[in-house]
Design a protein around this motif. Structure first.
Motif, short mmCIF file in Angstrom:
data_model
loop_
_atom_site.label_atom_id
_atom_site.label_comp_id
_atom_site.label_asym_id
_atom_site.label_seq_id
_atom_site.Cartn_x
_atom_site.Cartn_y
_atom_site.Cartn_z
N LEU A 289 4.34 5.17 -2.58
CA LEU A 289 3.86 4.64 -3.63
C LEU A 289 2.76 5.59 -4.29
O LEU A 289 1.72 5.79 -3.29
N ASP A 290 2.67 6.16 -5.32
CA ASP A 290 1.51 6.86 -5.70
C ASP A 290 0.89 5.78 -6.92
O ASP A 290 0.05 6.31 -7.66
N GLY A 291 1.17 4.62 -6.71
CA GLY A 291 0.41 3.72 -7.73
C GLY A 291 0.53 2.50 -7.34
O GLY A 291 0.41 1.99 -6.08
N THR B 260 10.74 7.27 -11.76
CA THR B 260 11.00 8.26 -10.66
C THR B 260 9.65 9.03 -10.09
O THR B 260 9.55 9.45 -8.88
N GLY B 261 8.56 8.85 -10.79
CA GLY B 261 7.52 9.58 -10.47
C GLY B 261 6.43 8.58 -9.74
O GLY B 261 5.21 9.09 -9.17
N GLU B 262 6.86 7.41 -9.53
CA GLU B 262 5.93 6.36 -8.96
C GLU B 262 6.00 6.41 -7.32
O GLU B 262 5.20 6.07 -6.91
N ALA B 263 6.94 7.17 -6.90
CA ALA B 263 7.21 6.90 -5.36
C ALA B 263 7.83 8.13 -4.94
O ALA B 263 8.77 8.91 -5.84
N LEU B 264 7.48 8.61 -3.69
CA LEU B 264 8.03 9.88 -3.24
C LEU B 264 9.79 9.66 -2.88
O LEU B 264 10.47 10.73 -3.18
N GLY C 207 0.83 -1.04 0.00
CA GLY C 207 -0.26 -0.10 0.02
C GLY C 207 0.89 1.33 0.19
O GLY C 207 0.36 2.30 -0.48
N ASP C 208 1.98 1.04 0.34
CA ASP C 208 2.91 2.48 0.79
C ASP C 208 4.19 2.23 0.25
O ASP C 208 4.97 3.45 0.00
N SER C 209 4.86 1.15 0.36
CA SER C 209 6.05 0.81 -0.24
C SER C 209 6.44 -0.37 -0.79
O SER C 209 5.57 -1.49 -0.50
N ALA D 83 1.79 -1.30 -6.66
CA ALA D 83 3.16 -1.98 -6.55
C ALA D 83 3.43 -2.98 -7.53
O ALA D 83 4.17 -3.45 -7.99
N ASP D 84 2.18 -3.86 -7.70
CA ASP D 84 2.40 -4.89 -8.77
C ASP D 84 2.74 -4.23 -10.35
O ASP D 84 3.56 -4.86 -10.83
N ASP D 85 2.27 -3.19 -10.50
CA ASP D 85 2.38 -2.48 -11.68
C ASP D 85 3.93 -2.10 -11.91
O ASP D 85 4.57 -1.96 -12.85
N LEU D 86 4.50 -1.27 -10.61
CA LEU D 86 5.72 -1.10 -10.71
C LEU D 86 6.59 -2.02 -10.90
O LEU D 86 7.58 -1.90 -11.61
N THR D 87 6.45 -3.15 -10.00
CA THR D 87 7.26 -4.53 -10.24
C THR D 87 7.36 -5.02 -11.72
O THR D 87 8.48 -5.44 -11.94
N ALA D 88 6.25 -5.03 -12.15
CA ALA D 88 6.26 -5.28 -13.89
C ALA D 88 6.80 -4.44 -14.74
O ALA D 88 7.70 -4.94 -15.64
N ARG D 89 6.83 -3.12 -14.63
CA ARG D 89 7.79 -2.16 -15.02
C ARG D 89 9.15 -2.30 -15.02
O ARG D 89 10.00 -2.28 -15.94
N LEU D 90 9.65 -2.63 -13.88
CA LEU D 90 11.08 -2.93 -13.46
C LEU D 90 11.60 -4.20 -14.09
O LEU D 90 12.54 -4.09 -14.76
#
Length: 399
Positions: free
Chosen positions: A353-355, A276-280, A252-254, A357-364
């Motif tokens: 996170l502003d999105g 760089t825009g996905e997380a603070l 939910g947050d990290s 986590a599964d999506d960010l994992t997939a992008r990476l």
């Protein structure tokens, strides 16, 4: 009955040097309030602070005082006006001098708002000063705004040198991350509390200033004389190399991202604006398929990103050079050694996170080299386009 002689172990010598508690924080008001709250609890306690208002002109004002007496108020002239010069030319010499002239007095060192505590720790390595704890003061009201702003220090006239291009968000994040104790000034909301925990899960958190009165004695008991600082602990970017945690996984947050295959440099480069825009805050280490010898540190905050060389992977060195690494790093590498990649691995933490986590994992994951590219061997990977070529020298003379 055993006839073996009884052996005794001599106790470790007691360190009687004055203890230095370092106070950092981006809010001068909150940091000063905590410093004065501590000062009134001990008439022998010294407060040292430096005014960097004129540091770019080579002038720094040093103030040393007790709760009741101003001991020093001097302007120091530096050869070069910058934070590093201030730390090495005046802050550390002042601490050493006070420990000798006031051996019965502990010290509170209140760092200027733009100084990162890890910078002091690097300068102080090997110095004859007893650092007891690194405390960061966070003002609850406005903390998340500072962590999410895209302002640079220069935008606010706070840059400590002409070449100082640090962002406000990165300074705020680094101050929190290096702390072993966090003092929250004011009444934080749930989001602020969560962010602080995820930024520094290893730190002890305290709250003051959220009522009309402050228990100064209670605050001092929880901040001073704790011995929480471990001078052997590496800086944040080097912690994953030595087996230390760099974050917690809370979708939910990290999130934590781990991989045992390298990034494709061109795909990673192309994805940086989105990542760089996905997380603070983002931090950790990675490796590139085209530069397999070097460990690369990742920091992102305020919409910007910094990638830097962390030196060689152990697997890239001759075995006789492994003694150059710390015991913890060699142990961490041994525990997680890969028969093909050695100690090379990516460990990244993304916080706030502003999105998804599964999506960010997939992008990476999409930025990693594929099975086919991996099967092509080092010769095939050497032909991959690398926008980062030449960015990460591992020779100190080239850095």
């Amino acid at each position: 009955m055993s006839t073996r002689p009884i052996t005794t172990v001599a106790p470790s010598p007691v360190d009687r040097r004055p203890r230095v508690t370092v106070l950092a924080g981006f809010s001068p008001h909150a940091t000063e309030a905590v410093a004065r709250s501590l000062l009134v609890t001990d008439p022998r306690l010294l407060l040292v602070r430096h005014d960097l208002t004129r540091v770019r002109d080579g002038h720094v004002r040093r103030i040393v005082r007790t709760a009741t007496t101003l001991l020093e108020d001097e302007t120091v002239h530096l050869v070069h006006g910058c934070v590093a010069c201030t730390l090495s030319e005046d802050v550390l010499p002042t601490l050493v001098r006070l420990s000798r002239t006031h051996p019965a007095s502990d010290v509170i060192l209140a760092l200027p708002g733009v100084v990162e505590p890890e910078s002091l720790a690097r300068c102080a390595a090997g110095a004859p000063v007893r650092f007891d704890s690194y405390v960061t003061v966070v003002e609850a009201d406005g903390f998340l705004d500072e962590l999410s702003t895209t302002d640079d220090l220069r935008d606010r006239g706070l840059h400590a040198a002409d070449e100082d291009r640090r962002s406000v968000a990165s300074v705020v994040a680094r101050q929190v991350e290096y702390a072993d104790t966090i003092v929250v000034w004011g009444r934080p909301d749930h989001r602020t509390e969560t962010m602080l925990h995820h930024l520094a899960p290893w730190a002890t958190q305290l709250r003051v200033g959220d009522t009309t009165t402050i228990d100064c004695t209670g605050l001092a008991a929880r901040v001073r004389g704790t011995g929480r600082h471990d001078p052997r602990k590496p800086g944040l970017l080097g912690r994953a190399l030595e087996g230390y945690p760099i974050g917690v996984h809370d979708p939910g947050d990290s999130m934590l991202f781990r991989a045992r295959r390298p990034f494709h440099p061109q795909r990673l480069f192309d994805a940086l604006p989105e990542l760089t825009g996905e997380a603070l805050r983002g931090r950790g280490q990675l490796w590139l398929a085209t530069q397999p010898d070097v460990a690369i540190g990742w920091e992102s905050a305020g919409g910007g990103i910094s990638l830097t060389s962390l030196g060689y992977w152990l697997d890239a060195l001759d075995a006789e050079r492994w003694d150059e690494a710390s015991d913890l790093r060699r142990l961490a590498a041994d525990l997680d050694w890969d028969p093909y990649h050695g100690d090379r691995r990516t460990v990244l933490a993304f916080i706030g996170l502003d999105g998804d986590a599964d999506d960010l994992t997939a992008r990476l994951t999409d930025c990693l080299i594929t099975d086919d590219e991996l099967a092509g061997g080092s010769e095939a990977r050497a032909g991959i386009s690398d926008p980062f070529a030449g960015f990460f020298p591992v020779d100190p003379e080239e850095d």
